[in-house]
Design an enzyme around this catalytic site. Structure first.
Site, PDB file in Angstrom:
ATOM      1  N   GLY A  71      53.422  47.127  21.967  1.00  0.00           N
ATOM      2  CA  GLY A  71      53.207  45.688  22.108  1.00  0.00           C
ATOM      3  C   GLY A  71      52.969  44.878  20.693  1.00  0.00           C
ATOM      4  N   CYS A  72      53.316  43.689  20.900  1.00  0.00           N
ATOM      5  CA  CYS A  72      53.239  42.919  19.650  1.00  0.00           C
ATOM      6  C   CYS A  72      51.970  42.970  18.789  1.00  0.00           C
ATOM      7  CB  CYS A  72      53.705  41.584  19.890  1.00  0.00           C
ATOM      8  SG  CYS A  72      52.576  40.855  21.038  1.00  0.00           S
ATOM      9  N   TYR A  73      50.941  42.745  19.504  1.00  0.00           N
ATOM     10  CA  TYR A  73      49.557  42.871  18.418  1.00  0.00           C
ATOM     11  C   TYR A  73      49.478  44.004  18.158  1.00  0.00           C
ATOM     12  CZ  TYR A  73      47.805  38.215  20.272  1.00  0.00           C
ATOM     13  OH  TYR A  73      47.447  36.957  20.402  1.00  0.00           O
TER      14      TYR A  73
ATOM     15  N   THR B 250      51.608  46.490  17.356  1.00  0.00           N
ATOM     16  CA  THR B 250      52.483  46.797  16.079  1.00  0.00           C
ATOM     17  C   THR B 250      51.816  46.377  14.783  1.00  0.00           C
ATOM     18  OG1 THR B 250      54.302  46.826  17.633  1.00  0.00           O
ATOM     19  CG2 THR B 250      54.737  46.426  15.160  1.00  0.00           C
TER      20      THR B 250
END
Lengths: 341, 341, 341, 341
Positions: free
Chosen positions: A150-152, A154
């Site tokens: 996921g972006c967060y 990472t």
């Protein structure tokens, strides 16, 4: 040339994926799919690419016909979708990189709680590798099924992993506070009352306190940094009025009196990672926006004995499409940053 | 009608002050000053007000001539400036509301450390009242010298004061983490490399970790909430790409299992405060922007036993000019919110 | 106190209308309606107004019950809606101010072409007064049915009317080019692919070339400025990444060698209009945003013998809700700018 | 490998130039200069490039030492600067691409009027080639001195050239109205009262009516399209709140009844130009932003017999650095779009 297919090329992450793979010197894109925009050119959906990427978006159904002729599949579909395609691809011996949350959590029971579906292929959860490239480098190289982070998570795991791995005795593992700020592209491409200009602009909105589905992913992966399980983490995401990028400001209480040694450890830990940059001042999202890099700074508030880590990525690149291609590069033995700098 | 003079009417806070006082039914503005824009109309500097506020900006020097004929002075000058005007005004028996940081800290020695000047009138530090209206209400009514609070401290102290006052035994006073986000008007009107559109836009920038001059102000005032001194607070401000508003996201570790009682206490504490609103969901900056209100939400992350308070104000209004007028209203016995709703 | 009812209070124009009328010293709001948000407080829809406007939004159906007890109705409904309410209100002898396009065009046949509906009450088209306050002042005072002008037309007609009225022989009436720029609130509150942050932000979009429904309204009203009918006008609107405001840049070929006399004529024409400001430099949208004023500048490009008029308003205020209240003020004999400055 | 030097690498155009040339497969950057930021790394000025472009910025004076060892010089200096460097380079037989306005006008006398300096090398004005690649392609290939076009002129001339060249009898050459909209990066990197966030944001500002120095450049180059001299053009630029891009909306009165033939002519004219795209709907700036392309649409307003051309570029790329490299590519026989797609 590696032949690839992209399922879900019309969303923002899919758009970036198509763009990066299109310019990748070792890749030949066989097909790109979209249900909502099928039968039109990619460049009619995204005019920017006129003349460069005029390939036609086809339906998933049609794409299945070409499945056997490609080497690697990218799935950039909504959470809970695409399981059949993925299973079929694996059965055909293809490599798969899944950008959704479908395989990120290790425990099948967590999907019901956090994603509201019963996982149809729990056995694959053990097989998949969590594709955080800088951490799971060698496992990724050997894997056929990558779950793209996921972006967060990472931005957060890259920012915290070395600290927890090497300094768990010096920090209070139960004090971790993560205040993240995401650009509006993180809210997706479907118009809704949160991502329209007059609501998202000139505003900042905290949301999902203690309930964001990236929270179990963060705790799960941080717990692998050393033998001590992380029991909890406070994570509050915010929607911020810029298009691209995530800044995570991370707070950890500690016993140390200085972070200079820690900083050196971070530099060492990431010394072979072209896409992670340890810098000397708190990081700004604009450094990372439109790049595949992660910028990390480790600061120290002496008075409150608190380490303050700031970590920035582009949510659509290092936080999604860029990292997917980085995983691809590792899986096929290319330079990790090929087509990404 | 109360006759007022405004020193420093050309900056953003001064502009708002002039606007609010101009429409105030009980106020007559005698003069407005500006060194950099003297001898032009206010409405030539801010075209928006053409026909409404055509008063001419005069120099401080010229304004001194009219000092004896006004009742109350507003000083919206840079930190470290305006001490002589202020002293003279007080000596003439005038009331003074100072919007700068010149009197916010109680201890004269702190000015050297945080503001880089030696305080010329340390005796006045005891006389001044810290003008956070909802907290120091009755003292403000009796005072002749108000030190108007900083913008970040206003959002933070209003958000934390009742918790510390009533629940200090239930919370970990040394665990307070404050992650604040300010709009770009907070960086002032003078053009610099941080507040230009192409640097501040599409970006978010953390700064001043552990070193912002609002930090000692926050600690000082929070320590007055109960007998326990607050020793430290972690405070990290961020510059965010919107024009107006501050959102403070505040984290406190606690022993409680629910915050419902705490929420009720907040509602009770602020029951007579027209400008503070306790709401049921995490607050958004746009609710407070262009208003004189402070919106506060108290959430609870059960898993990490962390209270998450979000507090939003308009940095130029409740965080500066609006609160200055609120102080004025209290000093003169007008309704607290006169000209502010 | 005048009792008013507002149909359609939940859209952006309805929100502004409710806000202005709520603070109007001579107005008592009897009801506000919303179909999509009925049975909740206005302040739950727009948190900003918590404690100030806590009135509950009711359905149109329910509101009809109260119709007989109010004096004046504001209709801020979508084009093509609300005809029955309007007719009923007029029949009951109420005054009506309609903010939609339902009555703006004089010729019933134009509605099919431009609005895609057959007008149900063509007789009322002759009765209605086009509520451009500075132009139709006296007729408005005597009217019971006001058709509130469109946002683009307001900025354009105010900018051009005196020129066409007094200088039609000096200008080329067939050369009028209007390049308008609207903020994103003009695209409404319903989320769509054009008004989301990542599409509208960092972008500018021309649209509706020669086909915008404000075009016939502009031509119709400009033609009333003198005996010469305007046959055509080139009008190109653009969507611009700010929230509020319209800037119209208007080009007219002319025979004059200077515009100084024209400027004086404009000042004279608008000398009694508190809400129109003739200024000395090309106007900026931010002067007009969040105000009920129209700012106009007349410049001259000598080399090309072209008059360049720039005109700015707030699309939701002078271009919608503000002008509606200005009409109301005129109809009831209050100062034109009551509650609007 | 071609060895290049860049004078003025620290401004926005210089930054883009450095970025593009750094990734150009046929280029070796020998030096980059900056007076205001000399002796620091490029990646310290622009953190984004850390690890990618760590070359040190040197002073012009120091760079002169290396002049003889490079093949081609890029000058991205302020107007009126750099003449000596340029002359010296030419004398040494080097190729020079000048991004400033120093050589754009053909007539030496125009420099005093429009640029406020007396041109020191009027003879070179005849030698230079105006580097609008799609128009002057073959001359550029043979040239040693390229004057890189202005940003507004690039968008405008590309949009108008084929029309004037082939249809001058069908259009009214004296009716050309150009309404251009530029992003804030066009206002440069030096902080000033116009480009700060709180002035440029939530605003749109027309400026320089009839007096912008790009006006004579536009008239000069359009006049070369056919035998008929263009006498005048109305040009009004606007500052718009996005970072990158120019949209020019161009109006021309005509005798034709349809533009379909004209559109075909445009497609033919640009058929070999990879970086110009003729599209079917009015263009949006976001299509061109962050690309080296120019998007053009030709629409027709039948009622007013007006052709409406919309043309969009990125002001820093196709309008500056990108076009400079396109010129470089042509001069050295590389593919025109090398490193630009």
């Amino acid at each position: 040339m590696i032949k690839v297919g992209i399922f879900g090329a019309s969303g923002y992450a899919g758009r970036e994926l198509t763009k990066i793979l299109n310019r990748h010197s070792q890749v030949d894109i066989s097909f790109i799919t979209s249900e909502s925009h099928k039968d039109i050119k990619f460049s009619d959906l995204y005019k920017k690419f006129k003349g460069d990427i005029d390939k036609i978006l086809i339906s998933s159904k049609e794409a299945e016909k070409y499945l056997s002729s490609v080497d690697c599949l990218f799935l950039s579909l909504p959470h809970g979708k695409g399981f059949e395609i993925l299973k079929k691809s694996l059965d055909l011996g293809k490599k798969v990189i899944d950008l959704s949350g479908n395989f990120r959590l290790d425990d099948k029971d967590d999907y019901e709680k956090w994603y509201k579906f019963i996982h149809p292929y729990p056995n694959l959860l053990n097989e998949k590798i969590y594709g955080l490239c800088e951490i799971n480098n060698s496992a990724i190289m050997r894997s056929s099924l990558i779950s793209n982070p996921g972006c967060y998570p990472t931005s957060i795991i890259l920012g915290l992993f070395p600290l927890i791995k090497y300094y768990y005795d010096d920090i209070d593992l139960n004090s971790i506070i993560i205040d993240s700020k995401s650009g509006v592209s993180g809210a997706g491409k479907s118009p809704n009352s949160k991502n329209i200009f007059c609501e998202a602009g000139e505003n900042i909105t905290p949301y999902g306190i203690g309930s964001h589905r990236h929270l179990p992913e963060i705790i799960q992966e941080l717990s692998k940094a050393n033998k001590n399980k992380i029991d909890n983490v406070t994570f509050v995401p915010h929607l911020v009025p810029y298009q691209r990028g995530i800044l995570s400001t991370i707070y950890i209480k500690c016993k140390v009196d200085s972070v200079s040694e820690i900083i050196n450890k971070y530099k060492e830990f990431y010394s072979n990672s072209k896409l992670v940059k340890i810098v000397d001042e708190p990081v700004q999202v604009k450094w990372a926006a439109n790049s595949n890099k992660c910028f990390i700074n480790i600061s120290f508030d002496k008075n409150s004995k608190t380490i303050v880590i700031t970590s920035a990525i582009d949510n659509l690149l290092k936080g999604a499409a860029g990292q997917a291609v980085q995983n691809f590069n590792l899986m096929y033995g290319f330079d990790e940053s090929c087509s990404l700098i």
